[in-house]
Design a protein around this motif. Sequence first.
Motif, PDB file in Angstrom:
ATOM      1  N   GLU A 437      27.262 117.938 -39.519  1.00  0.00           N
ATOM      2  CA  GLU A 437      25.913 118.521 -39.493  1.00  0.00           C
ATOM      3  C   GLU A 437      25.045 117.950 -40.606  1.00  0.00           C
ATOM      4  OE1 GLU A 437      23.593 122.828 -39.926  1.00  0.00           O
ATOM      5  OE2 GLU A 437      25.741 122.681 -40.356  1.00  0.00           O
ATOM      6  N   ALA A 438      25.646 117.746 -41.780  1.00  0.00           N
ATOM      7  CA  ALA A 438      24.878 117.228 -42.923  1.00  0.00           C
ATOM      8  C   ALA A 438      24.357 115.827 -42.652  1.00  0.00           C
ATOM      9  CB  ALA A 438      25.754 117.229 -44.178  1.00  0.00           C
ATOM     10  N   MET A 439      25.115 115.013 -41.918  1.00  0.00           N
ATOM     11  CA  MET A 439      24.711 113.629 -41.670  1.00  0.00           C
ATOM     12  C   MET A 439      23.635 113.516 -40.604  1.00  0.00           C
ATOM     13  SD  MET A 439      28.360 111.632 -41.896  1.00  0.00           S
ATOM     14  CE  MET A 439      27.674 110.001 -41.631  1.00  0.00           C
ATOM     15  N   GLU A 440      23.698 114.323 -39.568  1.00  0.00           N
ATOM     16  CA  GLU A 440      22.747 114.172 -38.460  1.00  0.00           C
ATOM     17  C   GLU A 440      21.571 115.140 -38.562  1.00  0.00           C
ATOM     18  OE1 GLU A 440      21.172 112.098 -35.610  1.00  0.00           O
ATOM     19  OE2 GLU A 440      23.162 111.639 -36.375  1.00  0.00           O
ATOM     20  N   GLN A 441      21.854 116.451 -38.733  1.00  0.00           N
ATOM     21  CA  GLN A 441      20.771 117.448 -38.802  1.00  0.00           C
ATOM     22  C   GLN A 441      20.192 117.583 -40.205  1.00  0.00           C
ATOM     23  OE1 GLN A 441      23.514 118.184 -36.668  1.00  0.00           O
ATOM     24  NE2 GLN A 441      22.105 117.596 -35.035  1.00  0.00           N
ATOM     25  N   GLN A 442      20.852 116.986 -41.197  1.00  0.00           N
ATOM     26  CA  GLN A 442      20.410 117.001 -42.593  1.00  0.00           C
ATOM     27  C   GLN A 442      20.259 118.410 -43.154  1.00  0.00           C
ATOM     28  OE1 GLN A 442      16.965 114.315 -42.679  1.00  0.00           O
ATOM     29  NE2 GLN A 442      18.403 112.782 -43.388  1.00  0.00           N
ATOM     30  N   SER A 443      21.185 119.263 -42.747  1.00  0.00           N
ATOM     31  CA  SER A 443      21.237 120.623 -43.293  1.00  0.00           C
ATOM     32  C   SER A 443      22.686 121.099 -43.213  1.00  0.00           C
ATOM     33  CB  SER A 443      20.324 121.573 -42.510  1.00  0.00           C
ATOM     34  OG  SER A 443      20.761 121.666 -41.164  1.00  0.00           O
TER      35      SER A 443
END
Length: 650
Positions: A437-443
Amino acid sequence: MTLESPTQTAEHIESMTEFLVSHYSDQLRDISLSSDPKLHYPLFLEFAELADDNPYLARLLFSNPEQYLRHFDDSAILAHKIALEHMKKFENKIGIEKRFIHVRINTSGSPLERSPDTFPSIGRVRVKHRGILLMLKGTVIRSGAVKMYEGERMYRCRKCKHMFPLFPELESINSIVKPPFCPSQRSKSCEGTNFDPVDDTVTRHDYQEIKIQENTQVLGVGVIPRSILVVLKDDLVDNVKAGDDVVVSGILTSKWSHDLKDVRCDLEPMLIANHVRRTNELKSEIDVSDDLIEKFKSFWSHFKDTPLKGRNAILRGICPQVFGLFTVKLAVALTLIGGVQHVDASGTKVRGESHLLLIGDPGTGKSQFLKFAAKLSNRAVITTGLGSTSAGLTVTAVKDGGEWMLEAGALVLADGGLCCIDEFDSMREHDRATIHEAMEQQSISVAKAGLVTTLSTKTIVFGATNPKGQYDPDQSLSVNTALSGPLLSRFDIVLVLLDTKNPEWDKVVSSHILAEVQIEQGRFVDDLTTIWPLPMLQRYIQFVKGNFRPVLSKEAEEIISSYYRLQRRSSTHNAARTTVRMLESLIRLAQAHARLMFRNEVTRLDAITAILCIESSMTISAIVDSMGNALHSNFSEEPDQECILFHNIT
C-alpha cells in the motif's frame, strides 16, 4: 526571575497592546468577526518585527517567556477589545468578544534561529536552556491523544478577600501549588495563609503530547538520534502528525517520569510549545541561487546540439567510484527525479514517485548506489531487510503511561524523500506485504490497539537484493528472486547485475579502481562538462523537480502506447511486470528524463529512453534489448549519434 511591580507590568502590557494594534490589526479583525466565543484563537507575532520595533520588550520576552507570554495574552485581549470598538465606530460592524487569545511567537527569520544557544539540536539540550525562549527542529515520531486539563483558577484570600490566579505546574503532573502567603501587593501586607477557590473561574485547555526526534541526516555515523517530549495546548493540538518535520518554539521545563516499581523516578526534559511551524513543504528544498541557475542554463546551451552528451556528463557524477554501469546510474537519476503526480477524473491520485530495485550478485555495487542515492536526497532513511519488521517499516503502537500511541516507522519518516532497503530478500514475506500500500497508494492504513488512522508515505523506495541461488536467465524475476508478482509490479525499474566473469571487463574495472586512488578530491568542481560534484547534483535534482512539469507530446504518447501494446501481445511477456502499472511507469520515467534534460515537454527521445529502462527490467521478455544485464553497460563516446541510429528501430 525578578518580580516586577504592578506599575511596570501595566506599562509593559500597554506597550504590547500598542504594538499588536499597530502591526496586527487584520488578525485582530478576523478574530473579532469569528462566530464562536468559546474557542482559543491564535495571534501570530513575528519576533523579528518585535525586535525591530521594541528591542527591550523582545529581550524581556526571550529571557523570561513564561511571564511575558502571559502578559502578551492579556494584551491581546485588550487589543481585541480596541479592535471591536474600532469596527463598531468606523465600520458599523459588530464583532463578538472573545475570552481566549494566545500570542504565538514565530521566530522564522529572526536572529534567534541563527544562534546555537537558542536553536540547538535536540541532543544538545541542557539545563542552561531552561527558562528562555527555545527553538527545536525535528521529526514527529509519536503523537498522543488530545486530552483536557484544568488550567488557571482564581483563588480568594480568606483574610483580605484579594483574588489572584494560580496556574498548574506541569512538572508536578498538572497540580496547583498554593503560595505560602497572600500575594497581594498592598501597602500593608496581608500575610494570610488560607485560600479558597472561586466558583466558575476554572479555564480548561486542550492538551496533547507529541515526541520529536532530531533528523538522522544531520547526524554523524554511530550517533543515536535523540528525542524530546513536546506539549501542545489549545489551538496547537492536532495540527501535526507522525512523520511531519516541525520547528517548535517554546519553554523548556521538565516532568517527573512515570512511577514504576523498581525504577528510579527521574526528571525528563519537556518543551511547552508556543508556536509550531510545519516544514513539510520546505523539506525537499535546497537553496539554489540565481548564479547556479544561470550555470545550469549555460551548461545546456553548451550541449544544445549534443544533449545526450550533456546528460551523460551529469550521470557520471552519480557514484563516480563505480566504473561504467550507465544503465544503473540513469535509473538512479530518473528514480530520484520522478514524474509528475496527477489526479484522474474520478479523483484518484496517480503517484509521481518511481521505485527502483537492484538485483545482483555480491560485489556488483548495489549498496554503493543505495548509499549515494541517500546522499543525493536531503531526506532519506536507510534500513536493511533483516533488521526491519512490518511495524518498523510502517508504524508501531507503543504504550506510554497507560496510553497507546503511534510511533512512525521508516516509510513514514521518509515521507517526501527516499527510503533505501538493503538486503530486500532477507525480509519475511509478511513484512514485505505491508509495503504494498505504501508503494502504490502512498499511504499506510493502521488499525492497532484501537487506533485507526491513515498516514502519508509519499516516498521513493529503493531496494537491493541478491538472487535466490544462481541466477537463471531463462526463468522469470519472480522465480529468481522469490519476490511476489504484486510487489515486483510496483517497482518501475528492476535492474539485474550479473557477474559474468568477463576478463576484459575485469581488467578495465581494476584499472579504474586503482586510478581512482590517485584522483584528487574536487578536481572537477568547476568543470561541469566533465563530471558533476555531489553538492551540484543535489541542487540540480531538487531544482528540476520543483520547476519542471513536463507534458507528453503526441509523438511520445504514440511511442509509449505502441510499446505497451507490443509487450501485452508478446508471447514471452512477464505477467508480473506487464500490467497497467508498466504504462504508468513509462510515463513517469519519460517525464523524469525530460526534467533531467531541462525541458518541460516529453519528446520522442524521452519516450525511447523510458522504453530502454523498462527493457533492461524485462530480461527474458525484452523486445528491443535482449541482454538483460546492466552490469556491463558503459558510457558511450557519441551517444547522440547512436540515438539517431536507434530512431530507425522504433
